[in-house]
Design a protein around this motif. Structure first.
Motif, short mmCIF file in Angstrom:
data_model
loop_
_atom_site.label_atom_id
_atom_site.label_comp_id
_atom_site.label_asym_id
_atom_site.label_seq_id
_atom_site.Cartn_x
_atom_site.Cartn_y
_atom_site.Cartn_z
N UNK A 213 0.85 -1.25 -0.16
CA UNK A 213 0.02 0.01 -0.06
C UNK A 213 0.87 1.09 0.08
N UNK A 214 1.92 1.22 0.53
CA UNK A 214 2.56 2.44 1.02
C UNK A 214 3.54 2.71 -0.30
N UNK A 215 3.95 1.75 -1.07
CA UNK A 215 4.51 1.87 -2.51
C UNK A 215 3.74 1.83 -3.56
N UNK A 216 2.51 1.69 -3.51
CA UNK A 216 1.72 1.55 -4.47
C UNK A 216 1.68 0.59 -5.58
N UNK A 217 2.15 -0.70 -4.61
CA UNK A 217 2.68 -1.93 -5.65
C UNK A 217 1.20 -2.76 -5.73
N UNK A 218 0.94 -3.65 -6.61
CA UNK A 218 -0.10 -4.46 -6.72
C UNK A 218 0.58 -5.95 -6.80
N UNK A 219 -0.16 -7.03 -6.88
CA UNK A 219 0.13 -8.27 -6.57
C UNK A 219 1.22 -8.62 -7.75
N UNK A 220 0.97 -8.19 -8.76
CA UNK A 220 1.88 -8.49 -10.04
C UNK A 220 3.04 -7.77 -9.93
N UNK A 221 3.18 -6.77 -8.92
CA UNK A 221 4.60 -5.98 -9.17
C UNK A 221 5.52 -6.63 -8.23
N UNK A 222 5.35 -8.06 -7.75
CA UNK A 222 6.19 -9.01 -6.95
C UNK A 222 6.67 -10.00 -7.47
N UNK A 223 7.22 -10.10 -8.64
CA UNK A 223 7.47 -11.22 -9.23
C UNK A 223 8.49 -12.32 -8.42
N UNK A 224 9.19 -11.80 -7.44
CA UNK A 224 10.22 -12.40 -6.67
C UNK A 224 9.27 -13.32 -5.64
N UNK A 225 8.09 -12.91 -5.55
CA UNK A 225 7.12 -13.74 -4.54
C UNK A 225 6.50 -14.77 -5.22
N UNK A 226 6.30 -14.68 -6.50
CA UNK A 226 5.59 -15.50 -7.20
C UNK A 226 4.23 -14.92 -8.05
N UNK A 227 3.39 -15.60 -8.50
CA UNK A 227 2.47 -15.20 -9.31
C UNK A 227 1.49 -14.23 -8.68
N UNK A 228 0.49 -13.78 -9.24
CA UNK A 228 -0.46 -12.82 -8.77
C UNK A 228 -1.39 -13.77 -7.69
N UNK A 229 -1.61 -15.06 -8.05
CA UNK A 229 -2.61 -15.77 -7.24
C UNK A 229 -1.58 -16.28 -5.91
N UNK A 230 -0.29 -16.59 -6.11
CA UNK A 230 0.56 -16.80 -4.85
C UNK A 230 0.69 -15.59 -3.84
N UNK A 231 0.71 -14.37 -4.48
CA UNK A 231 0.87 -13.32 -3.76
C UNK A 231 -0.51 -13.07 -2.90
#
Length: 133
Positions: A85-103
């Motif tokens: 929220x603070x960085x204005x990121x979406x679930x797909x902005x975190x490829x190092x975590x996984x897919x959008x569904x994983x996040x």
């Protein structure tokens, strides 16, 4: 006896309640109230003569809080949600975590962060890994 000590002794009964570390919640509450009043008097003036008293009382309150009112550490998924929220990121902005569904599963608490994800997040946000554990 020096003039300073003599003056302190003359006024001690009025000053001593402020110059005592808290030993109970009542002491703590009195110091919090005194700090609030002092901050109203001093405002943002760092050169105000009472700022040294503000510092002393503030340190004692902080120490009491750390020992007697510890803040629970939030779970990693809550920290992640906050940072997104603070960085204005979406679930797909975190490829190092996984897919959008994983996040999504991580953010909902259905899935735990693994060590690889924790390391990636720590590096990505420039934070210690224990923030996410």
């Amino acid at each position: 006896m020096s003039v300073l000590i003599k003056k302190a002794a003359e006024h001690w009964e009025f000053v001593s309640p402020l110059l005592r570390k808290p030993k109970s919640e009542d002491d703590y509450d009195r110091l919090v109230q005194a700090l609030d009043e002092l901050l109203e008097m001093t405002g943002d003036d760092e050169s105000h003569p009472l700022m040294s008293l503000v510092d002393i009382i503030g340190d004692w309150i902080e120490e009491w809080d750390r020992v007697h009112h510890p803040t629970p550490k939030p779970p990693g998924f809550e920290v992640l949600g906050y940072l997104m929220r603070e960085h204005g990121l979406t679930q797909s902005d975190l490829p190092g975590v996984g897919t959008q569904s994983v996040v999504s599963e991580i953010l909902s608490g259905k899935r735990q962060l693994n060590l690889r994800q924790v390391r990636w997040l720590a590096e990505h946000f420039k934070l210690p890994v224990d923030v996410f554990i």
